[in-house]
Design an enzyme around this catalytic site. Structure first.
Site, PDB file in Angstrom:
ATOM      1  N   HIS A 190       0.842  -1.204   0.000  1.00 54.76           N
ATOM      2  CA  HIS A 190       0.000   0.000   0.000  1.00 54.76           C
ATOM      3  C   HIS A 190       0.875   1.250   0.000  1.00 54.76           C
ATOM      4  O   HIS A 190       2.093   1.167   0.173  1.00 54.76           O
ATOM      5  CB  HIS A 190      -0.896   0.033   1.252  1.00 54.76           C
ATOM      6  CG  HIS A 190      -0.120   0.162   2.525  1.00 54.76           C
ATOM      7  ND1 HIS A 190       0.570  -0.889   3.096  1.00 54.76           N
ATOM      8  CD2 HIS A 190       0.128   1.223   3.334  1.00 54.76           C
ATOM      9  CE1 HIS A 190       1.188  -0.484   4.190  1.00 54.76           C
ATOM     10  NE2 HIS A 190       0.938   0.804   4.361  1.00 54.76           N
ATOM     11  N   ASP A 192       0.967   5.099   2.079  1.00 56.77           N
ATOM     12  CA  ASP A 192       0.351   5.754   3.236  1.00 56.77           C
ATOM     13  C   ASP A 192      -0.376   7.010   2.738  1.00 56.77           C
ATOM     14  O   ASP A 192       0.161   7.750   1.917  1.00 56.77           O
ATOM     15  CB  ASP A 192       1.412   6.123   4.282  1.00 56.77           C
ATOM     16  CG  ASP A 192       2.011   4.888   4.955  1.00 56.77           C
ATOM     17  OD1 ASP A 192       1.400   3.803   4.859  1.00 56.77           O
ATOM     18  OD2 ASP A 192       3.089   5.010   5.569  1.00 56.77           O
ATOM     19  N   HIS A 247       4.824   0.167  -0.179  1.00 55.34           N
ATOM     20  CA  HIS A 247       5.629  -0.600   0.761  1.00 55.34           C
ATOM     21  C   HIS A 247       4.786  -1.712   1.382  1.00 55.34           C
ATOM     22  O   HIS A 247       3.560  -1.731   1.232  1.00 55.34           O
ATOM     23  CB  HIS A 247       6.218   0.319   1.845  1.00 55.34           C
ATOM     24  CG  HIS A 247       5.195   1.111   2.594  1.00 55.34           C
ATOM     25  ND1 HIS A 247       4.632   2.286   2.113  1.00 55.34           N
ATOM     26  CD2 HIS A 247       4.593   0.897   3.796  1.00 55.34           C
ATOM     27  CE1 HIS A 247       3.764   2.750   2.974  1.00 55.34           C
ATOM     28  NE2 HIS A 247       3.709   1.918   4.009  1.00 55.34           N
ATOM     29  N   ARG A 257       8.790  -8.982  15.356  1.00 55.36           N
ATOM     30  CA  ARG A 257       9.165  -7.629  14.892  1.00 55.36           C
ATOM     31  C   ARG A 257       8.144  -6.626  15.411  1.00 55.36           C
ATOM     32  O   ARG A 257       6.939  -6.870  15.329  1.00 55.36           O
ATOM     33  CB  ARG A 257       9.216  -7.608  13.367  1.00 55.36           C
ATOM     34  CG  ARG A 257       9.487  -6.229  12.803  1.00 55.36           C
ATOM     35  CD  ARG A 257       9.902  -6.255  11.335  1.00 55.36           C
ATOM     36  NE  ARG A 257      10.122  -4.895  10.884  1.00 55.36           N
ATOM     37  CZ  ARG A 257       9.176  -4.116  10.369  1.00 55.36           C
ATOM     38  NH1 ARG A 257       7.943  -4.591  10.198  1.00 55.36           N
ATOM     39  NH2 ARG A 257       9.445  -2.888  10.021  1.00 55.36           N
TER      40      ARG A 257
END
Ligand SMILES: C=C1C[C@]23C[C@@]1(O)CC[C@H]2[C@@]12CC[C@H](O)[C@@](C)(C(=O)O1)[C@H]2[C@@H]3C(=O)O
Ligand SMILES: O=C(O)CCC(=O)C(=O)O
Ligand SMILES: [Fe+2]
Length: 315
Positions: A190, A192, A247, A257
């Site tokens: 997507h 941002d 990204h 993570r």
């Protein structure tokens, strides 16, 4: 910096901005990185290791809780995206291998919400608000440098939107549990929607950006740096000189993570249109004027991966 057609960017040569370099060099380098990739890393950013580590500690504490306790933060849903979420992203059926906590970046919201998030709510609230204040200032600084590098007369034309106390900025904690054998899609592809997003993470890889030829570049984790994404709003405000970066995040096969992302957004009623200097390249505005509220309403009806700007293009 060489253009991407001459030297394709790879994990080892992503643009790195040292904020201690001379100002005119920094502003030019940032603009170059935003034009070429819509993405860069910031080092020597001035935010203390302690402030960053405190916020990550609060993130780990939260995700380490039992499911019922995490749900007390309010379940992110189709009517309210804020709160705790597990696998569901947004309201249109997007799924990922992650848990998250999505919060408004208003200090009073954080103070109130912290009671449902942490057993030590004042510690949570002060760690998060201290962090938000610091990343907001860094985002504003980067936006002023961008305006300088673009030779815009009113150098606070972008940063004003984020500084406004009604700004709709967000803070998001994403937690990716290890997925036994293989890396899986933690957060799908997507862009941002906001102006700039500042990402920090623990020392575990997983973040990737997409370049023109649809190749994915793994972005090595660096807990001392911020990775900066150009968002859709900065694409509009620069009249397409910058493109928002696509990204995604993958899970790691052995380690959890944690990422913490600050999304710098305008106030809901802010009118979004490129400053006059940005119209000179093609002589007209690529996008019609709209409010952030209108844009937000539109993207919340869409799937994660959809291009959100087509609807706002001028004919
Ligand atoms: C599927 C969606 C989730 C998202 C809102 C959207 O409809 C499309 C954009 C998504 C995104 C990506 C960046 C941020 O993580 C986010 C909070 C945002 O502002 O836009 C998410 C939205 C979300 O998870 O609520
Ligand atoms: O968690 C990450 O590393 C990236 C997630 C992301 O892109 C987002 O939350 O918008
Ligand atoms: Fe993102």
């Amino acid at each position: 910096m060489a253009t991407s057609s001459q030297t394709p960017f790879g994990s080892q040569n992503l643009p790195t901005i040292n904020l201690l370099d001379p100002r005119s060099i920094v502003s030019n380098e940032i603009v170059e990185a935003c034009v070429e990739l819509g993405f860069f890393k910031v080092i020597n950013h001035g935010i203390s290791y302690e402030i960053i580590e405190k916020v990550k500690k609060e993130g780990f504490n939260f995700f380490g809780k039992e499911m019922f306790e995490k749900s007390l933060a309010g379940q992110a849903s189709s009517t309210n995206p804020l709160g705790y979420g597990y696998k569901n992203i947004g309201s249109r059926g997007d799924m990922g291998e992650l848990e998250y906590l999505l919060l408004s970046a208003h200090p009073s919201y954080i103070a109130e919400k912290s009671i449902t998030i942490s057993n030590d709510s004042s510690q949570f609230s002060s760690a998060i608000n201290e962090y938000i204040k610091a990343v907001n200032a860094l985002t504003c600084k980067l936006l002023v440098l961008i305006a300088e590098g673009l030779n815009i007369q009113d150098t606070s034309v972008f940063s004003r939107l984020i500084m406004d106390e009604d700004s709709d900025s967000l803070i998001r904690f994403n937690y990716y549990s290890p997925t036994s054998n293989n890396a899986e899609i933690g957060f799908g592809e997507h862009t941002d929607p906001q102006l700039l997003s500042l990402l920090t993470s623990n020392d575990v890889d997983g973040f990737q950006i997409s370049v023109q030829n649809d190749e994915w570049i793994p972005v090595p984790a660096d807990p001392n740096a911020f990775w900066v994404n150009v968002g859709d709003m900065l694409q509009v405000l620069t009249n397409g000189r910058f493109s928002s970066v696509r990204h995604r995040a993958l899970t790691n096969s052995s380690k959890p993570r944690l990422s913490v992302i600050y999304f710098g957004a305008p106030p809901l009623l802010a009118s979004i249109s490129a400053p006059p200097e940005m119209l000179s390249n093609i002589g007209y505005s690529l996008y019609r004027t709209f409010t952030w509220a209108e844009f937000k309403d539109n993207f919340y009806r869409q799937r994660l991966t959809e291009g959100r700007l087509n609807y706002f293009k001028n004919e």
